[in-house]
Design an enzyme around this catalytic site. Sequence first.
Site, short mmCIF file in Angstrom:
data_model
loop_
_atom_site.label_atom_id
_atom_site.label_comp_id
_atom_site.label_asym_id
_atom_site.label_seq_id
_atom_site.Cartn_x
_atom_site.Cartn_y
_atom_site.Cartn_z
CG ASP A 173 -84.69 6.69 2.22
OD1 ASP A 173 -84.90 7.10 3.12
OD2 ASP A 173 -83.64 6.48 1.90
CG ASP A 186 -90.12 1.24 -0.57
OD1 ASP A 186 -90.49 0.37 -1.21
OD2 ASP A 186 -89.66 0.96 0.54
CG ASP A 215 -90.72 5.62 2.26
OD1 ASP A 215 -90.16 6.85 2.38
OD2 ASP A 215 -90.22 4.45 2.40
#
Length: 386
Positions: free
Chosen positions: A97, A284, A95
Amino acid sequence: MDESSSLILRRYFKEYYFRYSDKIEQPLEIQSREFGYFPFGGGMVRHLSYRDIGAFRAILVKEAPAGVYCSNSYYLEPSAEMQKKGWMKADLIFDIDADLLKLRCKKDHDIWLCKQCGRKEFGLRPEVCPACKGNRILEFSWACPLCLEGSKKETFKLLEFLENDFGIASSEMEVCFSGNAGYHIKVEKNPLEQIDQRGRSEIADYLAGKGALLETYRSLKLSPDDPGWKGRIARYIQNLPGDTPPFRANEFPDRIREMTIKKKTADYEKFLYTAIDATSVKLDAMVTTDIHRIFRMPETLNQKTGLVKRECGDLASFDAMTESIALDDEKEVAEIVVDICPKIELGGKSYGPYRNEKHKLPLYAAVYLIAKGAAKIVSEPKIPAS
Ligand SMILES: [Zn+2]
Ligand SMILES: [Zn+2]
């Protein structure tokens, strides 16, 4: 969120699932996967299992949930409680971001709110509120084109690591825009699916360059052709523009000699940490490490924006803020009052910055601002009489 704004979101989600639920693909080995969703204003419903995606799509059309998820893990009994599921293996997931990248543009578009006096301003969250000196301050992050470009660049870095250091073919990877401000990468049908939580944590550390031994790089043998981190750091040094401190030399072999032999160790150590930071992948780590997570499904909506988690065909040319719009009917407009929002780019147009302003926007843009908690609906959307 007020009732009418929430109703608009629900209707928008319902319309999307009614039209497009058949685009949600059946995950591999569906009978071993755990499914879940959470309804608007409700708690997570999980430990669901299906033999066929059709049954799950029917639920999405009926419930139009705020978030829709499927496990990256495969279980013997996916609908059992967590300890009794019988973990078998899991796709490797990542992930990325924009918020984690801490880019400089954050100070231009993020917003803070003091819970004590209600003051709202653009900028990074202050330690204490300048108005009331209170310290209960909330932060709202927004994504601008630079943020999206930044997370795309990070995704390319990850793909390079996966291909060259882990030998994963690009055909085994699925890259999706997350529907918010970043990308989700999934590796399927690869021997790494057997790796446990601890191994996944080591992979995350490796990508982050954690625990790197600086002496490894202070060697006259360091070469841009080296595999893994050594080659990566060497190429970073090679590609530095001339006159980049702490180096005096501009040619690669001289720079290496300088770094290895010169006495000013502290300068070169600091440089190496900067090089590792620039070359590592910011992601993450919790998502990669946690094997009991359920992960947002491609072609479902992100409740934080109303955008679709969408698979990117060609990542380089993928335009997230256009290609992930769920219902891009320009004629459908809604009138909203925007409390505060920065300039946003959506569907090839820009809106804002707005502050206490009433605007008629395409429904998808209104939904975006409502989902971000920045706006309220004034009048119901309707297709204007032509
Ligand atoms: Zn305050
Ligand atoms: Zn930004």
